[in-house]
Each structure stands twice: as structure tokens, then as C-alpha cells.
Scaffold this motif. Structure first.
Motif, PDB file in Angstrom:
ATOM      1  N   GLY A  97     -33.445  41.136 -21.969  1.00 48.33           N
ATOM      2  CA  GLY A  97     -34.677  42.066 -21.921  1.00 48.33           C
ATOM      3  C   GLY A  97     -34.476  43.305 -21.239  1.00 48.33           C
ATOM      4  O   GLY A  97     -33.389  43.843 -21.312  1.00 48.33           O
ATOM      5  N   ARG A  98     -35.443  43.850 -20.472  1.00 52.91           N
ATOM      6  CA  ARG A  98     -35.380  44.965 -19.959  1.00 52.91           C
ATOM      7  C   ARG A  98     -34.396  45.182 -18.795  1.00 52.91           C
ATOM      8  O   ARG A  98     -34.326  44.437 -17.758  1.00 52.91           O
ATOM      9  CB  ARG A  98     -36.799  45.710 -19.491  1.00 52.91           C
ATOM     10  CG  ARG A  98     -36.556  46.919 -18.931  1.00 52.91           C
ATOM     11  CD  ARG A  98     -37.810  47.789 -19.332  1.00 52.91           C
ATOM     12  NE  ARG A  98     -38.229  47.718 -20.793  1.00 52.91           N
ATOM     13  CZ  ARG A  98     -39.480  48.024 -21.012  1.00 52.91           C
ATOM     14  NH1 ARG A  98     -40.521  48.103 -20.312  1.00 52.91           N
ATOM     15  NH2 ARG A  98     -39.757  48.048 -22.445  1.00 52.91           N
ATOM     16  N   SER A 133     -45.028  45.814 -17.775  1.00 62.39           N
ATOM     17  CA  SER A 133     -45.713  44.708 -17.409  1.00 62.39           C
ATOM     18  C   SER A 133     -44.697  43.505 -17.532  1.00 62.39           C
ATOM     19  O   SER A 133     -44.915  42.305 -17.066  1.00 62.39           O
ATOM     20  CB  SER A 133     -46.915  44.286 -18.284  1.00 62.39           C
ATOM     21  OG  SER A 133     -46.617  44.361 -19.595  1.00 62.39           O
ATOM     22  N   GLU A 134     -43.327  43.673 -18.297  1.00 60.93           N
ATOM     23  CA  GLU A 134     -42.601  42.651 -18.467  1.00 60.93           C
ATOM     24  C   GLU A 134     -41.662  42.396 -17.406  1.00 60.93           C
ATOM     25  O   GLU A 134     -40.758  41.381 -17.460  1.00 60.93           O
ATOM     26  CB  GLU A 134     -41.712  43.050 -19.908  1.00 60.93           C
ATOM     27  CG  GLU A 134     -42.530  43.332 -21.221  1.00 60.93           C
ATOM     28  CD  GLU A 134     -42.799  44.879 -21.233  1.00 60.93           C
ATOM     29  OE1 GLU A 134     -42.092  45.863 -20.821  1.00 60.93           O
ATOM     30  OE2 GLU A 134     -43.993  45.192 -21.654  1.00 60.93           O
ATOM     31  N   ALA A 182     -38.004  43.736 -15.129  1.00 58.89           N
ATOM     32  CA  ALA A 182     -36.843  44.064 -15.520  1.00 58.89           C
ATOM     33  C   ALA A 182     -35.793  43.638 -14.190  1.00 58.89           C
ATOM     34  O   ALA A 182     -36.127  43.414 -13.336  1.00 58.89           O
ATOM     35  CB  ALA A 182     -36.805  45.641 -15.632  1.00 58.89           C
ATOM     36  N   GLY A 229     -42.150  42.383 -10.315  1.00 59.77           N
ATOM     37  CA  GLY A 229     -41.526  42.256 -11.482  1.00 59.77           C
ATOM     38  C   GLY A 229     -40.007  43.031 -11.602  1.00 59.77           C
ATOM     39  O   GLY A 229     -39.473  42.725 -12.629  1.00 59.77           O
ATOM     40  N   ASP A 267     -32.809  46.206 -23.435  1.00 58.48           N
ATOM     41  CA  ASP A 267     -33.122  47.116 -23.636  1.00 58.48           C
ATOM     42  C   ASP A 267     -32.950  48.068 -22.548  1.00 58.48           C
ATOM     43  O   ASP A 267     -33.582  47.868 -21.286  1.00 58.48           O
ATOM     44  CB  ASP A 267     -34.851  47.169 -23.976  1.00 58.48           C
ATOM     45  CG  ASP A 267     -35.663  48.478 -24.094  1.00 58.48           C
ATOM     46  OD1 ASP A 267     -34.758  49.381 -24.465  1.00 58.48           O
ATOM     47  OD2 ASP A 267     -36.688  48.295 -23.834  1.00 58.48           O
TER      48      ASP A 267
END
Length: 128
Positions: free
Chosen positions: A20-21, A49-50, A52, A73, A94
Motif C-alpha cells: 500500500g501507501r 484515509s488509508e 501509510a 494511520g 504507492d
């Protein structure tokens, strides 16, 4: 002119659980080139909002790392390795960064397995 493709780095990379991020830490606040508050705003926006994984820059201070770790987060991971080695075995990441030499080396190491985006070229967002 032939470009180095970091084949050995990819081949010998241990599996990487980062997905992911990914936010690459920077030394801009340490160097006095960006206020810490603005930097923290950029990290929060970049995490979105995801959430990292944040890989600190080798010259970041403990104060800066601790401040980043308090952003909801964001998971700070200190590996003690160059980020090219840390991420060599990663897939589906990402990567977001401010201006960094990693913009040159990471695409060579990761190839098609990652997107590397920089605020400097307008693709990774700017501080709020």
C-alpha cells in the motif's frame, strides 16, 4: 549510455511485508528548508484515509519521528537500511515523497511493482 537496473538488489532482496501507501521521510525540517508543522501536515495529507507506512530519512531527528508517529494511520518503521534495500522485495506499493534522490533510484529498483510520486512534480499533494 546504459543505465543500471539494480538486478542483484532485486534478486537478493528478502520478502517485504510493506504494502500500500509508503511515505519516504525527509530531512527538509532538519535542514531548515520546511517548517516541521508544514512537513507534518504534508505527511498527514499523504497518508490520507488509508494510512501509510513511513520510512524515516536517516537524518531525521527523534523529535520529528515521534511527531510523525502521532499522526493517525501512520506507522513509522525504522529499518536501519537504505530504503532501496528495505523496499527491494516489496510489491504493490504507492510511494510518496518530497524532493528526494529516491525518485531516481527507486523506480530502477522496483520497476513496475510500484508507483513513485513526488510533491515536487505535483503528483503527491502539497502541505495543507
Amino acid at each position: 549510455m546504459e543505465r543500471h537496473r539494480f538486478e542483484w538488489t532485486r534478486r537478493s532482496a528478502p520478502p517485504c511485508d510493506i504494502r500500500g501507501r509508503v511515505i519516504l521521510g525527509g530531512a527538509l525540517p532538519v535542514d531548515g528548508r520546511m517548517p516541521l508543522a508544514a512537513y507534518l501536515d504534508w505527511v498527514a495529507v499523504a497518508a490520507g484515509s488509508e494510512g501509510a507506512v513511513y520510512l524515516p530519512h536517516r537524518r531525521e531527528t527523534a523529535r520529528q519521528r515521534d511527531a510523525v508517529a502521532r499522526i493517525p494511520g501512520v506507522e513509522v518503521r525504522v529499518t536501519g537500511l537504505p530504503l532501496e534495500i528495505t523496499l527491494a522485495g516489496a510489491a504493490d506499493v504507492d510511494v510518496l515523497t518530497l524532493s528526494s534522490s529516491a525518485q531516481t533510484t527507486l523506480p530502477l529498483v522496483l520497476g513496475e511493482r510500484a508507483a513513485i510520486r513526488s510533491a515536487a512534480d505535483g503528483r503527491a499533494g502539497e502541505p495543507a
